[in-house]
Design an enzyme around this catalytic site. Structure first.
Site: not given
Ligand code: HXC
Length: 520
Positions: A175-176, A410-411
């Protein structure tokens, strides 16, 4: 006389209460824990810290709740052991959830114990290690237990980038409750012991009809390979806690502390001629970048982070001439070292961690570009790929980059280039900086010529050779000053050591702002 009489009485009481606290949920529950192949909280603490160094805090705290029979289950210390100790002589704060007490569930009192040591860790500037083994929020306490979690989350966030935070998952985290580990810097898990999920198998079956075991849903293997939630995975608790100690050895105590130096056995001037033949002559052939890392760093000692996740990108800690560094590199053996969504996120988070704690970043580049394809585009390679770019550009820690082979498109810019404030950028003679690979470039630039050629394959080969000679090499970038030097691969280690020495007192800043807006 009265005082003398009083002392043994109060000491007896003290001893009795301490024994009660040490016994946690009692013999039967300790046996049950052991029968599951799990250690109890205090055994884990003993494995984590230096012998005899643990100072417990709040062993007498009990919960205030009385409903649902809780008044009958007040156990000194409640469901967590907290305190501080030493790892290799260095201060560390810790909490260890005690599953033998109400399933390690987090009550208001448990929360307050955890806050106390987190607040103290922030004040004195030392890491916090959380050993998690809990059924989550204490159901009987309702909103008070949720408030306790809220307080822990808040402190996780406030401490982020101030002190290192490490989570070790040694039982359920459901859960949380998973969000405290998720907010910390590193998550360790033990196979077959730790599980993390937002909703358990029963809920999943009810909602989606899928049938899955706890381990398949949120076990260590899954989080190490698929989700990337776990940074480190081990077969047993002892190995796991030893690894936590090892990791702490690379980290500064806080963001104002220097990373811990360790005198190396290795010579800072050590040359390695074998590196000259590491990169194959054929540009499409791969090689193991890990070999390069091992041969360059102190004593071949590299602690890889996220070893099983996005293996086209390598990240981890090592030392250069005794000082810790963060290593980021492509792994040409996996997907040719391309940057895809997972690799970008993995690299970005690591670079940001190093930068937050001013750990120098050493980058080895061999990148053919960002990953093309429908699933990557639709999965958001644009926004996720931007994370790595953002992380490198934002980082003010010393940045030393070695261009080993390809740096395309871009790399090239992303991977610690000069354009994003790289401090020292060196290339091997095998380095290639280009907008794209020669094959792709020739196909685009000479489409007409190739279609009309009587011998298209021969023409293509000739054009590729010509293109490589002109553009795919490190020398044009070096003439522009985008690379500081082209070096003999054998010299890689001494050159990095010298660069890092020079950068030791580097100061760089960001424009004043509340915080940036990294593309999440
Ligand atoms: C109170 C709890 C508890 C809890 C377990 N126990 N979880 N008590 N609050 N959350 C108690 C059990 O009643 C039992 O007590 C003892 O701990 C051991 O639990 P078992 O179920 O016998 O152990 P096991 O079979 O190993 O199963 C462990 C478990 C299961 C998978 C964790 O207990 C479980 O599903 N618990 C509930 C998990 C859960 O849904 N928690 C809430 C999540 S939401 P006795 O006396 O019988 O031995 C949440 C919100 C977080 O945490 C807030 C952030 C937003």
């Amino acid at each position: 006389m009265r005082v003398e009489k009083g002392i043994p009485t109060s000491l007896e009481k003290l001893t009795k209460m301490r024994d009660q606290a040490r016994a946690g949920g009692g013999e039967k529950r300790i046996e049950q824990q052991h029968a599951k192949g799990k250690l109890i909280a205090r055994e884990r603490v003993a494995l984590l810290v230096d012998e005899g160094s643990f100072e417990e805090v709040d062993p007498f705290v009990v919960h205030r709740a009385t409903d649902f029979g809780l008044d009958q289950q007040k156990i000194p210390g409640d469901a967590v052991v907290t305190g501080y100790g030493r790892v290799d002589g260095r201060l560390v704060f810790l909490f260890a959830q005690d599953f033998t007490v109400l399933g390690g569930s987090v009550s208001e009192a448990v929360g307050q114990k955890i806050y106390k040591i987190m607040d103290m860790a922030m004040k004195v500037g030392a890491p916090v290690v959380g050993l998690n083994d809990s059924g989550g929020a204490r159901i009987q306490e309702g909103v008070d237990s949720l408030a306790a979690y809220g307080g822990i989350f808040l402190r996780n966030v406030l401490a982020s980038g101030v002190i290192p935070q490490i989570s070790v998952i040694l039982g359920p985290a459901a859960g949380g409750a998973v969000y405290s580990p998720a907010l910390t810097d590193f998550v360790f898990m033990v196979k077959g012991v730790g599980q993390m999920y937002i909703t358990g198998p029963d809920v999943i079956k009810a909602v989606t009809g899928e049938q899955v075991s706890h381990e398949e849903l949120g076990g260590a293997e899954v989080h190490a390979t698929k989700s990337g939630v776990a940074h480190f995975v081990y077969d047993n608790e002892s190995a796991c806690l030893q690894a936590v100690r090892r990791l702490l050895g690379f980290l500064p105590l806080n963001n104002a502390d220097d990373p811990p130096r360790q005198e190396p056995a290795d010579d800072p001037e050590r040359r390695d001629p074998s590196l000259r033949t590491l990169v194959p002559e054929d540009p499409v052939k791969s090689y193991d970048m890990l070999q390069l890392v091992y041969r360059v760093v102190d004593d071949g000692d590299f602690m890889e982070v996220h070893q099983q996740y996005a293996q086209n990108m390598l990240v981890g800690f090592a030392r250069m001439n005794g000082s810790p560094v963060g290593v980021v590199a492509q792994q040409p053996m996996v997907l040719a070292g391309v940057i895809d969504i997972d690799a970008s996120v993995k690299g970005a988070r690591f670079v940001r961690f190093c930068d937050a704690f001013n750990i120098p970043i050493v980058t080895f580049v061999d990148v053919p570009g960002y990953m093309p394809g429908l699933s990557q585009e639709h999965g958001g390679i644009i926004k996720h790929g931007a994370k790595l770019l953002y992380a490198y550009a934002e980082a003010t820690a010393p940045k030393v980059t070695i261009l080993v082979r390809k740096a395309y498109g871009g790399a090239y810019i992303v991977m610690g280039s000069k354009h994003l404030r790289g401090d020292v950028n060196l290339a091997w003679p095998t380095g290639e900086v280009a907008v794209m690979g020669p094959e792709g470039a020739v196909n685009i630039l000479y489409r007409d010529l190739l279609s009309k050629s009587e011998e298209p394959e021969e023409t293509r080969k000739k054009l590729i050779k010509e293109f490589k000679g002109k553009l795919a090499n490190p020398y044009i970038a070096a003439t522009r000053g985008y690379l500081d030097d082209v070096i003999d691969p054998a010299e890689t280690r001494p050159r990095i050591v010298k660069a890092l020495n020079m950068l030791q007192n580097k100061r760089d800043t960001l424009p004043p702002k509340k915080h940036g807006n990294i593309p999440l």
